[in-house]
Design a protein around this motif. Structure first.
Motif, PDB file in Angstrom:
ATOM      1  N   THR A  89       0.832  -1.193   0.000  1.00  0.00           N
ATOM      2  CA  THR A  89       0.000   0.000   0.000  1.00  0.00           C
ATOM      3  C   THR A  89       0.870   1.249   0.000  1.00  0.00           C
ATOM      4  O   THR A  89       1.749   1.386   0.846  1.00  0.00           O
ATOM      5  CB  THR A  89      -0.916   0.023   1.246  1.00  0.00           C
ATOM      6  OG1 THR A  89      -1.671  -1.190   1.272  1.00  0.00           O
ATOM      7  CG2 THR A  89      -1.851   1.207   1.221  1.00  0.00           C
ATOM      8  N   GLN A  90       0.609   2.129  -0.927  1.00  0.00           N
ATOM      9  CA  GLN A  90       1.379   3.362  -1.075  1.00  0.00           C
ATOM     10  C   GLN A  90       1.445   4.136   0.231  1.00  0.00           C
ATOM     11  O   GLN A  90       0.431   4.428   0.849  1.00  0.00           O
ATOM     12  CB  GLN A  90       0.751   4.222  -2.172  1.00  0.00           C
ATOM     13  CG  GLN A  90       1.496   5.509  -2.439  1.00  0.00           C
ATOM     14  CD  GLN A  90       0.844   6.296  -3.562  1.00  0.00           C
ATOM     15  OE1 GLN A  90      -0.187   5.928  -4.097  1.00  0.00           O
ATOM     16  NE2 GLN A  90       1.460   7.392  -3.920  1.00  0.00           N
ATOM     17  N   GLY A  91       2.674   4.447   0.655  1.00  0.00           N
ATOM     18  CA  GLY A  91       2.880   5.240   1.854  1.00  0.00           C
ATOM     19  C   GLY A  91       2.666   4.496   3.158  1.00  0.00           C
ATOM     20  O   GLY A  91       2.814   5.065   4.230  1.00  0.00           O
ATOM     21  N   TRP A  92       2.320   3.207   3.091  1.00  0.00           N
ATOM     22  CA  TRP A  92       2.028   2.477   4.321  1.00  0.00           C
ATOM     23  C   TRP A  92       2.880   1.216   4.454  1.00  0.00           C
ATOM     24  O   TRP A  92       3.540   1.015   5.455  1.00  0.00           O
ATOM     25  CB  TRP A  92       0.546   2.125   4.353  1.00  0.00           C
ATOM     26  CG  TRP A  92       0.115   1.514   5.636  1.00  0.00           C
ATOM     27  CD1 TRP A  92      -0.247   0.213   5.831  1.00  0.00           C
ATOM     28  CD2 TRP A  92       0.010   2.138   6.919  1.00  0.00           C
ATOM     29  NE1 TRP A  92      -0.565   0.002   7.150  1.00  0.00           N
ATOM     30  CE2 TRP A  92      -0.417   1.178   7.838  1.00  0.00           C
ATOM     31  CE3 TRP A  92       0.242   3.437   7.371  1.00  0.00           C
ATOM     32  CZ2 TRP A  92      -0.627   1.451   9.181  1.00  0.00           C
ATOM     33  CZ3 TRP A  92       0.032   3.711   8.715  1.00  0.00           C
ATOM     34  CH2 TRP A  92      -0.395   2.731   9.602  1.00  0.00           C
ATOM     35  N   THR A  93       2.831   0.321   3.463  1.00  0.00           N
ATOM     36  CA  THR A  93       3.629  -0.905   3.496  1.00  0.00           C
ATOM     37  C   THR A  93       4.502  -0.972   2.250  1.00  0.00           C
ATOM     38  O   THR A  93       4.209  -0.312   1.250  1.00  0.00           O
ATOM     39  CB  THR A  93       2.729  -2.163   3.552  1.00  0.00           C
ATOM     40  OG1 THR A  93       1.927  -2.202   2.366  1.00  0.00           O
ATOM     41  CG2 THR A  93       1.842  -2.154   4.781  1.00  0.00           C
ATOM     42  N   PRO A  94       5.572  -1.764   2.286  1.00  0.00           N
ATOM     43  CA  PRO A  94       6.413  -1.899   1.089  1.00  0.00           C
ATOM     44  C   PRO A  94       5.578  -2.355  -0.099  1.00  0.00           C
ATOM     45  O   PRO A  94       4.675  -3.176   0.039  1.00  0.00           O
ATOM     46  CB  PRO A  94       7.429  -2.964   1.484  1.00  0.00           C
ATOM     47  CG  PRO A  94       7.479  -2.914   2.965  1.00  0.00           C
ATOM     48  CD  PRO A  94       6.091  -2.551   3.407  1.00  0.00           C
ATOM     49  N   GLN A  95       5.890  -1.817  -1.256  1.00  0.00           N
ATOM     50  CA  GLN A  95       5.180  -2.179  -2.474  1.00  0.00           C
ATOM     51  C   GLN A  95       6.064  -3.084  -3.315  1.00  0.00           C
ATOM     52  O   GLN A  95       7.272  -2.874  -3.406  1.00  0.00           O
ATOM     53  CB  GLN A  95       4.801  -0.941  -3.260  1.00  0.00           C
ATOM     54  CG  GLN A  95       3.778  -0.101  -2.536  1.00  0.00           C
ATOM     55  CD  GLN A  95       3.497   1.155  -3.288  1.00  0.00           C
ATOM     56  OE1 GLN A  95       4.132   2.158  -3.049  1.00  0.00           O
ATOM     57  NE2 GLN A  95       2.564   1.093  -4.204  1.00  0.00           N
ATOM     58  N   GLN A  96       5.446  -4.067  -3.926  1.00  0.00           N
ATOM     59  CA  GLN A  96       6.171  -5.007  -4.762  1.00  0.00           C
ATOM     60  C   GLN A  96       5.424  -5.208  -6.062  1.00  0.00           C
ATOM     61  O   GLN A  96       4.198  -5.182  -6.099  1.00  0.00           O
ATOM     62  CB  GLN A  96       6.325  -6.350  -4.050  1.00  0.00           C
ATOM     63  CG  GLN A  96       7.102  -6.248  -2.761  1.00  0.00           C
ATOM     64  CD  GLN A  96       7.143  -7.556  -2.000  1.00  0.00           C
ATOM     65  OE1 GLN A  96       6.236  -8.369  -2.096  1.00  0.00           O
ATOM     66  NE2 GLN A  96       8.202  -7.751  -1.246  1.00  0.00           N
ATOM     67  N   SER A  97       6.195  -5.414  -7.102  1.00  0.00           N
ATOM     68  CA  SER A  97       5.634  -5.711  -8.411  1.00  0.00           C
ATOM     69  C   SER A  97       6.399  -6.900  -8.978  1.00  0.00           C
ATOM     70  O   SER A  97       7.615  -6.996  -8.819  1.00  0.00           O
ATOM     71  CB  SER A  97       5.801  -4.518  -9.349  1.00  0.00           C
ATOM     72  OG  SER A  97       5.509  -4.892 -10.679  1.00  0.00           O
ATOM     73  N   GLN A  98       5.683  -7.798  -9.610  1.00  0.00           N
ATOM     74  CA  GLN A  98       6.311  -8.935 -10.251  1.00  0.00           C
ATOM     75  C   GLN A  98       5.702  -9.052 -11.645  1.00  0.00           C
ATOM     76  O   GLN A  98       4.481  -9.049 -11.793  1.00  0.00           O
ATOM     77  CB  GLN A  98       6.048 -10.209  -9.452  1.00  0.00           C
ATOM     78  CG  GLN A  98       6.682 -11.434 -10.017  1.00  0.00           C
ATOM     79  CD  GLN A  98       6.383 -12.649  -9.153  1.00  0.00           C
ATOM     80  OE1 GLN A  98       5.319 -12.777  -8.568  1.00  0.00           O
ATOM     81  NE2 GLN A  98       7.329 -13.546  -9.077  1.00  0.00           N
ATOM     82  N   VAL A  99       6.559  -9.115 -12.658  1.00  0.00           N
ATOM     83  CA  VAL A  99       6.060  -9.280 -14.018  1.00  0.00           C
ATOM     84  C   VAL A  99       6.665 -10.536 -14.641  1.00  0.00           C
ATOM     85  O   VAL A  99       7.809 -10.877 -14.376  1.00  0.00           O
ATOM     86  CB  VAL A  99       6.327  -8.058 -14.925  1.00  0.00           C
ATOM     87  CG1 VAL A  99       5.653  -6.817 -14.395  1.00  0.00           C
ATOM     88  CG2 VAL A  99       7.803  -7.795 -15.099  1.00  0.00           C
ATOM     89  N   MET A 100       5.855 -11.205 -15.425  1.00  0.00           N
ATOM     90  CA  MET A 100       6.311 -12.332 -16.225  1.00  0.00           C
ATOM     91  C   MET A 100       6.195 -11.892 -17.677  1.00  0.00           C
ATOM     92  O   MET A 100       5.234 -11.213 -18.053  1.00  0.00           O
ATOM     93  CB  MET A 100       5.464 -13.563 -15.946  1.00  0.00           C
ATOM     94  CG  MET A 100       5.766 -14.148 -14.588  1.00  0.00           C
ATOM     95  SD  MET A 100       4.717 -15.534 -14.214  1.00  0.00           S
ATOM     96  CE  MET A 100       3.892 -14.871 -12.767  1.00  0.00           C
ATOM     97  N   PHE A 101       7.195 -12.269 -18.451  1.00  0.00           N
ATOM     98  CA  PHE A 101       7.242 -11.792 -19.828  1.00  0.00           C
ATOM     99  C   PHE A 101       7.963 -12.781 -20.726  1.00  0.00           C
ATOM    100  O   PHE A 101       8.651 -13.679 -20.264  1.00  0.00           O
ATOM    101  CB  PHE A 101       7.924 -10.424 -19.890  1.00  0.00           C
ATOM    102  CG  PHE A 101       9.371 -10.428 -19.450  1.00  0.00           C
ATOM    103  CD1 PHE A 101      10.395 -10.486 -20.391  1.00  0.00           C
ATOM    104  CD2 PHE A 101       9.725 -10.367 -18.107  1.00  0.00           C
ATOM    105  CE1 PHE A 101      11.720 -10.484 -19.990  1.00  0.00           C
ATOM    106  CE2 PHE A 101      11.040 -10.361 -17.701  1.00  0.00           C
ATOM    107  CZ  PHE A 101      12.047 -10.427 -18.646  1.00  0.00           C
ATOM    108  N   LYS A 102       7.777 -12.562 -22.022  1.00  0.00           N
ATOM    109  CA  LYS A 102       8.469 -13.336 -23.048  1.00  0.00           C
ATOM    110  C   LYS A 102       9.274 -12.369 -23.888  1.00  0.00           C
ATOM    111  O   LYS A 102       8.917 -11.204 -24.025  1.00  0.00           O
ATOM    112  CB  LYS A 102       7.483 -14.089 -23.943  1.00  0.00           C
ATOM    113  CG  LYS A 102       6.749 -15.185 -23.236  1.00  0.00           C
ATOM    114  CD  LYS A 102       5.836 -15.925 -24.200  1.00  0.00           C
ATOM    115  CE  LYS A 102       5.151 -17.054 -23.478  1.00  0.00           C
ATOM    116  NZ  LYS A 102       5.377 -18.326 -24.080  1.00  0.00           N
ATOM    117  N   CYS A 103      10.336 -12.862 -24.467  1.00  0.00           N
ATOM    118  CA  CYS A 103      11.108 -12.106 -25.440  1.00  0.00           C
ATOM    119  C   CYS A 103      10.768 -12.677 -26.812  1.00  0.00           C
ATOM    120  O   CYS A 103      11.024 -13.858 -27.070  1.00  0.00           O
ATOM    121  CB  CYS A 103      12.609 -12.211 -25.162  1.00  0.00           C
ATOM    122  SG  CYS A 103      13.113 -11.445 -23.607  1.00  0.00           S
ATOM    123  N   ILE A 104      10.159 -11.866 -27.668  1.00  0.00           N
ATOM    124  CA  ILE A 104       9.718 -12.322 -28.979  1.00  0.00           C
ATOM    125  C   ILE A 104      10.446 -11.553 -30.074  1.00  0.00           C
ATOM    126  O   ILE A 104      10.964 -10.471 -29.852  1.00  0.00           O
ATOM    127  CB  ILE A 104       8.196 -12.188 -29.152  1.00  0.00           C
ATOM    128  CG1 ILE A 104       7.759 -10.718 -28.992  1.00  0.00           C
ATOM    129  CG2 ILE A 104       7.456 -13.059 -28.134  1.00  0.00           C
ATOM    130  CD1 ILE A 104       6.312 -10.465 -29.304  1.00  0.00           C
TER     131      ILE A 104
END
Length: 90
Positions: A73-88
């Motif tokens: 949560t912005q300004g409250w808890t650490p924020q994390q992002s995870q992306v999965m992707f392909k290289c085409i």
């Protein structure tokens, strides 16, 4: 001066991007973290997406996003992002 530096650190926070990890044939995962500050979900996701695009570009390919998740949560808890992707091919 010290108080100003501490205040700036709290507003800006600390950001990091993980190494890219292979999770299958031409499929990869990368994550980003933001602790402190007022970074939005979109900004944390953008860190991951930029790293993914750089990874594919270095291979002469184009990044295709397959999945994205966020937590925190912005300004409250650490924020994390995870992306999965392909290289085409371009």
């Amino acid at each position: 001066m010290k108080k100003i530096l501490i205040l700036c650190a709290l507003i800006v926070g600390c950001q990091s991007v993980s190494p890219v990890v292979s999770i299958g044939k031409d499929t990869y995962m990368v994550g980003a973290n933001s602790r402190g500050g007022f970074t939005s979900d979109a900004e944390v996701t953008a860190l991951s997406v930029r790293r993914a695009a750089e990874w594919c570009e270095a291979q002469g390919k184009q990044m295709e996003l397959t999945n994205s998740t966020n937590s925190g949560t912005q300004g409250w808890t650490p924020q994390q992002s995870q992306v999965m992707f392909k290289c085409i091919s371009k």
